[in-house]
Design a protein around this motif. Structure first.
Motif, PDB file in Angstrom:
ATOM      1  N   ALA A 184      -0.262   0.882  -8.164  1.00 33.60           N
ATOM      2  CA  ALA A 184       0.308   0.805  -9.514  1.00 33.60           C
ATOM      3  C   ALA A 184       0.144   2.136 -10.245  1.00 33.60           C
ATOM      4  O   ALA A 184       1.074   2.607 -10.921  1.00 33.60           O
ATOM      5  N   PHE A 185      -1.029   2.761 -10.097  1.00 37.09           N
ATOM      6  CA  PHE A 185      -1.235   4.073 -10.732  1.00 37.09           C
ATOM      7  C   PHE A 185      -0.291   5.117 -10.147  1.00 37.09           C
ATOM      8  O   PHE A 185       0.267   5.936 -10.874  1.00 37.09           O
ATOM      9  N   LEU A 186      -0.112   5.078  -8.822  1.00 36.54           N
ATOM     10  CA  LEU A 186       0.797   6.035  -8.191  1.00 36.54           C
ATOM     11  C   LEU A 186       2.242   5.780  -8.601  1.00 36.54           C
ATOM     12  O   LEU A 186       3.033   6.722  -8.736  1.00 36.54           O
ATOM     13  N   HIS A 187       2.585   4.527  -8.814  1.00 39.56           N
ATOM     14  CA  HIS A 187       3.923   4.190  -9.286  1.00 39.56           C
ATOM     15  C   HIS A 187       4.138   4.749 -10.697  1.00 39.56           C
ATOM     16  O   HIS A 187       5.201   5.295 -11.003  1.00 39.56           O
ATOM     17  N   GLU A 188       3.134   4.600 -11.534  1.00 31.80           N
ATOM     18  CA  GLU A 188       3.222   5.146 -12.889  1.00 31.80           C
ATOM     19  C   GLU A 188       3.319   6.673 -12.873  1.00 31.80           C
ATOM     20  O   GLU A 188       3.886   7.275 -13.780  1.00 31.80           O
ATOM     21  N   ALA A 189       2.765   7.291 -11.835  1.00 30.87           N
ATOM     22  CA  ALA A 189       2.827   8.745 -11.724  1.00 30.87           C
ATOM     23  C   ALA A 189       4.183   9.218 -11.200  1.00 30.87           C
ATOM     24  O   ALA A 189       4.433  10.412 -11.138  1.00 30.87           O
ATOM     25  N   GLY A 190       5.043   8.262 -10.821  1.00 33.63           N
ATOM     26  CA  GLY A 190       6.394   8.619 -10.419  1.00 33.63           C
ATOM     27  C   GLY A 190       6.719   8.439  -8.955  1.00 33.63           C
ATOM     28  O   GLY A 190       7.828   8.728  -8.527  1.00 33.63           O
ATOM     29  N   LEU A 191       5.771   7.974  -8.132  1.00 32.69           N
ATOM     30  CA  LEU A 191       6.063   7.742  -6.715  1.00 32.69           C
ATOM     31  C   LEU A 191       6.843   6.440  -6.549  1.00 32.69           C
ATOM     32  O   LEU A 191       6.684   5.498  -7.330  1.00 32.69           O
ATOM     33  N   PRO A 192       7.703   6.356  -5.513  1.00 29.53           N
ATOM     34  CA  PRO A 192       8.468   5.126  -5.291  1.00 29.53           C
ATOM     35  C   PRO A 192       7.554   3.937  -4.952  1.00 29.53           C
ATOM     36  O   PRO A 192       6.497   4.110  -4.369  1.00 29.53           O
ATOM     37  N   ASP A 193       8.023   2.759  -5.341  1.00 26.93           N
ATOM     38  CA  ASP A 193       7.240   1.524  -5.183  1.00 26.93           C
ATOM     39  C   ASP A 193       6.912   1.180  -3.735  1.00 26.93           C
ATOM     40  O   ASP A 193       5.757   1.082  -3.352  1.00 26.93           O
ATOM     41  N   LYS A 194       7.940   0.897  -2.951  1.00 30.80           N
ATOM     42  CA  LYS A 194       7.758   0.312  -1.627  1.00 30.80           C
ATOM     43  C   LYS A 194       6.902   1.175  -0.694  1.00 30.80           C
ATOM     44  O   LYS A 194       5.953   0.673  -0.094  1.00 30.80           O
ATOM     45  N   PRO A 195       7.175   2.462  -0.522  1.00 36.39           N
ATOM     46  CA  PRO A 195       6.333   3.244   0.395  1.00 36.39           C
ATOM     47  C   PRO A 195       4.875   3.319  -0.056  1.00 36.39           C
ATOM     48  O   PRO A 195       3.962   3.322   0.774  1.00 36.39           O
ATOM     49  N   THR A 196       4.647   3.338  -1.349  1.00 38.57           N
ATOM     50  CA  THR A 196       3.279   3.424  -1.851  1.00 38.57           C
ATOM     51  C   THR A 196       2.508   2.157  -1.536  1.00 38.57           C
ATOM     52  O   THR A 196       1.373   2.201  -1.048  1.00 38.57           O
ATOM     53  N   VAL A 197       3.111   1.010  -1.787  1.00 40.25           N
ATOM     54  CA  VAL A 197       2.443  -0.272  -1.509  1.00 40.25           C
ATOM     55  C   VAL A 197       2.226  -0.442  -0.011  1.00 40.25           C
ATOM     56  O   VAL A 197       1.148  -0.864   0.421  1.00 40.25           O
ATOM     57  N   VAL A 198       3.226  -0.093   0.790  1.00 42.42           N
ATOM     58  CA  VAL A 198       3.092  -0.206   2.246  1.00 42.42           C
ATOM     59  C   VAL A 198       1.968   0.702   2.741  1.00 42.42           C
ATOM     60  O   VAL A 198       1.155   0.303   3.578  1.00 42.42           O
ATOM     61  N   ALA A 199       1.899   1.917   2.227  1.00 40.59           N
ATOM     62  CA  ALA A 199       0.846   2.843   2.644  1.00 40.59           C
ATOM     63  C   ALA A 199      -0.528   2.303   2.268  1.00 40.59           C
ATOM     64  O   ALA A 199      -1.476   2.401   3.062  1.00 40.59           O
TER      65      ALA A 199
END
Length: 122
Positions: A32-47
């Motif tokens: 969620a923090f990385l998403h707020e920083a501008g990274l895409p949702d799906k790859p971040t959650v999968v990682a």
């Protein structure tokens, strides 16, 4: 890691369960923090999920090995008794069983160590 009692195996399993929940929640928060920083949702959650899964597999390895050894004891065709059992003690126990009233004998004895220190037979 070698477990000396069944309680140690259970405590390790409980600890792994709590660690899995905590790491999973931490991974979601980090995603969620990385998403707020501008990274895409799906790859971040999968990682994050993949990282948590790999870490848990590494932590659970001793428990998996111990459980697998307990479950696969019946595949040792030549050995019908766990290595931790003293054969002389086992033979004395079998002789005492055969002396019980109504017992005509024993045959095809199989023994398993279901947990460290807990040996069962039939």
């Amino acid at each position: 890691m070698k477990y000396s009692t069944p309680a140690e195996m259970n405590l390790h399993a409980v600890w792994l369960h709590l660690a899995a929940d905590s790491l999973d929640n931490g991974g979601v928060l980090l995603a969620a923090f990385l998403h707020e920083a501008g990274l895409p949702d799906k790859p971040t959650v999968v990682a994050m999920k993949l990282l948590v899964a790999i870490l848990l597999l590494f932590l659970a390895r001793p428990l998996f090995i111990s459980c697998a050894c307990s479950l696969l004891q019946s595949l040792a065709w030549a050995q019908r008794v766990p290595a931790s059992v003293d054969p002389t003690v086992l033979n004395r126990c079998l002789m005492r069983i055969e002396m019980l009233p109504g017992c005509k004998g024993t045959a095809n004895q199989h023994f398993w160590e279901l947990a460290p220190g807990q040996i069962h037979g039939q």
